[in-house]
Design an enzyme around this catalytic site. Structure first.
Site, PDB file in Angstrom:
ATOM      1  N   CYS A 137       0.738  -1.313   0.144  1.00 36.58           N
ATOM      2  CA  CYS A 137      -0.313   0.116  -0.424  1.00 36.58           C
ATOM      3  C   CYS A 137       1.005   1.423  -0.231  1.00 36.58           C
ATOM      4  O   CYS A 137       0.062   2.169  -0.990  1.00 36.58           O
ATOM      5  CB  CYS A 137      -0.991  -0.098   0.903  1.00 36.58           C
ATOM      6  SG  CYS A 137       0.115  -0.229   2.852  1.00 36.58           S
ATOM      7  N   HIS A 262      -2.679   7.056   2.992  1.00 39.87           N
ATOM      8  CA  HIS A 262      -0.928   7.226   3.463  1.00 39.87           C
ATOM      9  C   HIS A 262      -0.730   8.582   2.862  1.00 39.87           C
ATOM     10  O   HIS A 262      -1.218   8.904   1.330  1.00 39.87           O
ATOM     11  CB  HIS A 262      -0.239   6.080   3.126  1.00 39.87           C
ATOM     12  CG  HIS A 262       0.008   4.437   3.555  1.00 39.87           C
ATOM     13  ND1 HIS A 262      -0.661   4.390   5.511  1.00 39.87           N
ATOM     14  CD2 HIS A 262      -0.042   3.585   2.911  1.00 39.87           C
ATOM     15  CE1 HIS A 262      -0.783   3.682   5.265  1.00 39.87           C
ATOM     16  NE2 HIS A 262      -0.295   2.484   4.596  1.00 39.87           N
TER      17      HIS A 262
END
Length: 365
Positions: A137, A262
């Site tokens: 990710c 993120h």
């Protein structure tokens, strides 16, 4: 026309790990995207068998992870721990299904392509083991934007720092942050050494330090010479996806008190001189990228705005002050959507496109 009749002739999909955090997002995504699948089979551990989950406006019962559960399956998306994927992905591939794996078990296997559909879709067709891997990710938070710039300018060096959400550590990470926030809310903590640590106590969950009112410069497990596994994943995966095995990469991963999404700062050096105008034009037209970049007006990506969305958001685009071949970027991406479930679904859709009109077991693999 009934739903079953409308789905006749379409490939059968299995979602393995359907009850997990990413699996939950996957079901939402499958319900939102074009309905290209026939049967969608939900598979999880035996303790979750019998649960019913909402999918495409229906209730679908979860079945236990067994070999028989994959009979007739064309594509299987795995969101399970590495050790489960290592055991089951080859078994499912041997039964004739194409496995799209979201774990880290096969990412660096030379016989398993590591695919981002906006960057290297062609790689999905070359899968001698019948397995395609989904990147980490953190890598996915930046690689779509970076891939678009690389295609134009030729990337030669990458320096990045991540600001990673706690959901990257699973449900336990989210629960830990929320518990810690409840312990520090309404206090004057964070003003003297150790006060947050004392308030949190042993409640650090999957993190080595308190994450509430704090940042933790560590994600993953220890590797050689002080690097973390998360940092090495970004390095190794970026090289593989971009086809640059000798790319110079340095990464520092930091955990921050954000639930989901993120962020990364990126310093990218290219083979030739770049301009901000050129970079902005490329990013503004790149598939899967949103350019949101007007700092004077307070416009740049932040996790609270990007969460729940699919694209990679890019802002703070600047040319490096001391290097006319380098760009500075700030990127954000939802680590549960594009960072996990969405990219997996997009890979599966590439495979489904191959399967249209092709009999299973012939050219499908």
């Amino acid at each position: 026309m009934t739903a079953d009749a409308g789905r006749a002739g379409k490939p059968t999909l299995a979602v393995v790990g359907a009850t997990g955090a990413v699996g939950t997002v996957m079901l939402q995504i499958l319900s939102q995207r074009a309905d290209i699948w026939g049967e969608i089979r939900l598979i999880a551990s035996p303790r979750s068998a019998g649960r019913k989950l909402a999918l495409r406006g229906e209730e679908v019962e979860v079945v236990a992870l067994t070999e028989d559960a994959f009979d007739g399956v064309d594509v299987a998306m795995f969101d399970v721990p590495d050790e489960v994927a290592e055991r089951w992905a080859p078994i499912v591939a041997a039964k004739g299904a194409v496995v799209v794996d979201n774990s880290g078990a096969f990412r660096m296997d030379p016989d398993v392509p590591l695919v981002v559909p906006e960057v290297n879709p062609h790689a999905a067709r070359l899968r001698p083991r019948g397995i395609i891997s989904n990147p980490n990710c953190t890598t996915l938070s930046m690689i779509v934007a970076l891939g678009a710039l690389h295609a134009e300018f030729g990337l030669r060096e990458l320096v990045a720092s991540s600001y990673q959400a706690v959901s990257g550590a699973g449900r336990r990470g989210v629960d830990t942050l929320r518990q810690q926030l409840s312990l520090v809310a309404g206090t004057e903590l964070g003003t003297t050494p150790g006060d947050v640590r004392r308030a949190v106590g042993d409640n650090t969950g999957p993190f080595p330090e308190p994450v509430a009112l704090n940042v933790v410069p560590w994600a993953g497990t220890a590797r050689e010479d002080g690097w973390s596994s998360e940092e090495m994943k970004v390095r190794e995966e970026s090289r593989k996806i971009l086809g640059l095995p000798d790319l110079r990469v340095a990464v520092t991963c930091v955990r921050v008190p954000v639930v989901t999404t993120h962020s990364m700062t990126v310093h990218a050096c290219f083979e030739r001189e770049v301009t901000v105008d050129q970079a902005r034009e490329i990013l503004a037209t790149a598939p899967g990228v949103v350019l949101f970049d007007d700092p004077a007006a307070g416009e740049f990506p932040t996790p609270v705005d990007v969460v729940g969305t699919d694209p990679t958001w890019v802002g703070r685009v600047r040319r490096a002050l001391d290097d006319p071949t380098a760009l500075e970027l700030f990127v954000c991406g939802d680590n549960l959507r594009k960072g996990s479930a969405l990219n997996t679904a997009q890979i599966a859709e590439l495979v489904a496109g191959e399967l249209r009109g092709v009999s299973r077991g012939a050219s499908a693999r």
